[in-house]
Enzyme design. Structure first.
Site, PDB file in Angstrom:
ATOM      1  N   ASP A 210       0.839  -1.189   0.000  1.00  0.00           N
ATOM      2  CA  ASP A 210       0.000   0.000   0.000  1.00  0.00           C
ATOM      3  C   ASP A 210       0.880   1.247   0.000  1.00  0.00           C
ATOM      4  OD1 ASP A 210       0.325   1.050   3.028  1.00  0.00           O
ATOM      5  OD2 ASP A 210       0.195  -1.137   3.043  1.00  0.00           O
ATOM      6  N   ASP A 212       0.701   3.593   2.417  1.00  0.00           N
ATOM      7  CA  ASP A 212       0.516   4.171   3.740  1.00  0.00           C
ATOM      8  C   ASP A 212      -0.665   5.146   3.662  1.00  0.00           C
ATOM      9  OD1 ASP A 212       1.583   3.871   6.414  1.00  0.00           O
ATOM     10  OD2 ASP A 212       2.178   5.962   6.302  1.00  0.00           O
TER      11      ASP A 212
END
Length: 292
Positions: A210, A212
């Site tokens: 991802d 973050d």
């Protein structure tokens, strides 16, 4: 030359190694506590292998409660020479996209709830972690991942946070813009420091799941999205590991970067002042220098 034994510490989503010959789950006793799980041992391509699920099978340990000292000590006791750490991470760089891997070569340690050293009162030691990973081992992982068709980036700074919660937006922006971190995770510290104290070559492969929370087009971390990406990353990680024995070989020379000699000048406590009880616990980690 010594016999190579590759130890893989698997993070979220990686709980075993495919294709091991003579595979067996081995319980290893450690004076530093109970390791995260039994250790899967066997051979792959004629090279000894050991696999330890960092969080335990079924993911029973949080990043804070992982018994890092027991894990590293147990691998050392088994004869592991080279440790490959595989873990999930968030990315602070647009070009480090979900599904990509990163060969980590630096850390910023922001953990605070973990025991970070095998040494202490009764036997004080200071090792250098200026360069906390082994370039030789990192290069092998980079080649193995490339050969497996993985998009992998060679070099990156890993921000180790305590967790288990993910970052706030303000923290994410600070780590990215002011501190210059490239990826963020919760488990590589104190693991890397302990591997250095145990004189083990250590490489960290961070698997991006991802962005973050800093990315304007992706918003906050979505656990469902992370799990989906983890499943794909897990197979890529296993394929990378399968290619490592051929690259590292069944025998190895002393580490050209000195990882396996990190304790040569590290112990400061005078021999007559050393605590026998602590020395007994250090038999695997530091036996090479304590019995010299």
């Amino acid at each position: 030359m010594t016999q190579t034994m590759i130890g893989v510490i698997g993070g979220s989503g990686i709980y075993d190694i495919d294709g091991l010959e003579g595979a067996d789950w081995t319980e290893v006793q450690s004076p530093w506590g109970t390791p995260s799980d039994a250790i899967l041992t066997g051979t792959l391509g004629g090279v000894k292998m050991a696999f330890l699920p960092r969080h335990g099978r079924g993911h029973v340990h949080s990043p804070t409660t992982v018994p890092y000292r027991a894990n590293i000590d147990a691998l050392k006791r088994l004869g592991v020479t080279d440790v490959i750490s595989v873990s999930a991470c968030g990315s602070f760089r647009e070009e480090y996209a979900p599904g990509d891997f990163v060969v980590v070569d630096q850390f910023i340690d922001r953990t605070f709830g973990r025991e970070k050293s095998f040494f202490g009162t009764g036997c004080v030691a200071h090792v250098s972690v200026a360069h906390p990973t082994c370039p030789r081992l990192g290069e092998a992982c980079f080649i193995a991942a490339k050969d497996a068709g993985v998009t992998i980036h060679n070099g990156g700074t890993y921000l180790a946070m305590e967790g288990p919660q993910f970052s706030t937006l303000a923290e994410s922006r600070m780590y990215r813009e002011q501190w210059g971190a490239d990826v963020i995770g919760m488990t590589n510290m104190p693991e890397a420091k302990l591997a250095r104290e145990a004189e083990l070559c250590y490489a960290s492969i961070a698997m991006v799941t991802d962005y973050d929370s800093w990315h304007p087009d992706h918003g906050e971390v979505d656990v469902n999205d992370i799990i989906k990406t983890l499943m794909g990353n897990s197979e890529k990680g296993r394929e990378m590991v399968r290619r490592l024995p051929a690259l590292l070989g069944a025998e190895r020379a002393p580490c050209p970067h000195g990882c396996d000699r990190a304790l040569d000048f590290a112990i400061m406590t005078a021999p007559e002042k050393r605590d026998p009880a602590l020395l007994a616990r250090l038999d695997a980690v530091a036996g090479r220098v304590l019995t010299a």
